[in-house]
Design an enzyme around this catalytic site. Structure first.
Site, short mmCIF file in Angstrom:
data_model
loop_
_atom_site.label_atom_id
_atom_site.label_comp_id
_atom_site.label_asym_id
_atom_site.label_seq_id
_atom_site.Cartn_x
_atom_site.Cartn_y
_atom_site.Cartn_z
N SER A 1 0.86 -1.18 0.00
CA SER A 1 0.00 0.00 0.00
C SER A 1 0.90 1.22 0.00
O SER A 1 2.06 1.14 0.42
CB SER A 1 -0.88 0.01 1.25
N TYR B 1 -2.95 -0.90 10.42
CA TYR B 1 -2.78 -1.10 8.98
C TYR B 1 -1.43 -0.58 8.51
O TYR B 1 -0.71 -1.25 7.76
CB TYR B 1 -3.92 -0.39 8.24
#
Length: 264
Positions: A146, A159
């Protein structure tokens, strides 16, 4: 012969014919786009993920794929899955989840779940896939990271920690496998319009006191200079490239697809 092996053989001269790929979290979103892209190049596919049984059956029919619904937050379930599906040439660690909250309000069970699924599961699938890849002298490990593997955002402590971890893990295994014909790379998209992104909007609305439109325009797309969501199909195309001979010397890389987010 697995039905997916037969389907891949029927693909003829496709560039990945004869290769077998496990894509985790592939019943929707980025994972499904990657599975479709690899299948289009002839790879036999093993799907993994959550969803309606009939919808998963339809995907298996569409892709000529096998399916294993192992819970990737359980190490023994991952081991059973890897044993059941047998050797693979391509491993795409894509399964993930998200929760948005200030750190002092972040539920510990959510932290544990996010780390387990987004990071620890990739360790288990990789450690079990690597021996077969090394024996063949060829393999591709692709981890969906990401932009949050390179930058942080508020309220996403678990995350961001997991994605930074997957980037470091990828570099390490790339070095370990460099002389065995096996590459390991990250693809790091910015915001892709998927259920994972859509489902975090209500939490972000609550955490920031914003409307849905404000979250989309002032949070999700604010950091991407293109002001556009990344398309799942673009990530799939990158995965195909990383499996090609042209990418033989790309390993340990963290490839950004974020509309310029991390260029700033």
């Amino acid at each position: 012969m697995h039905k997916s092996d037969a389907a891949a053989a029927a693909a003829g001269g496709a560039t990945l014919a004869g290769r077998r790929a496990l894509v985790t979290g592939s019943t929707s979103g980025i994972g499904l786009a990657i599975a479709r892209a690899l299948r289009a190049e002839g790879a036999a596919i093993v799907l993994n993920g959550l969803g309606d049984e009939d919808e998963i059956a339809a995907l298996c029919e569409e892709l000529g794929a096998d399916f294993n619904g192992a819970n990737l937050m359980q190490a023994d379930a991952i081991a059973a899955m890897m044993d059941e599906i047998g050797g693979i040439d391509i491993l795409v660690n894509n399964a993930g989840m998200q929760h948005v909250a200030p750190v002092e309000e972040f539920p510990p069970e959510k932290w544990d779940a996010i780390i387990a699924l987004n990071l620890t599961a990739a360790f288990h699938t990789t450690r079990l896939a690597v021996p077969g890849m090394k024996a063949k002298g060829w393999g591709r490990i692709i981890n969906t990271a990401s932009a949050h593997s390179l930058a942080a955002s508020p309220f996403k402590s678990a995350y961001v920690a997991a994605k930074h971890g997957i980037a470091g893990f990828t570099k390490t295994i790339a070095l370990e496998l460099a002389e065995h014909g096996v590459t390991a790379n990250c693809i790091s998209p910015g915001y892709v319009w998927t259920p994972l992104v859509e489902n975090q909007i209500p939490d972000t609305m609550a955490a920031r006191g914003m409307t849905r439109e404000e979250v989309i325009n002032n949070v999700l797309l604010a950091g991407q200079p293109t002001r556009k969501f990344v398309r799942p199909e673009d990530v799939g195309a990158m995965a195909v490239f990383l499996c090609s001979a042209a990418a033989d010397n790309i390993t340990g890389a963290n490839l950004s697809m974020d509309g310029g987010w991390t260029a700033k």
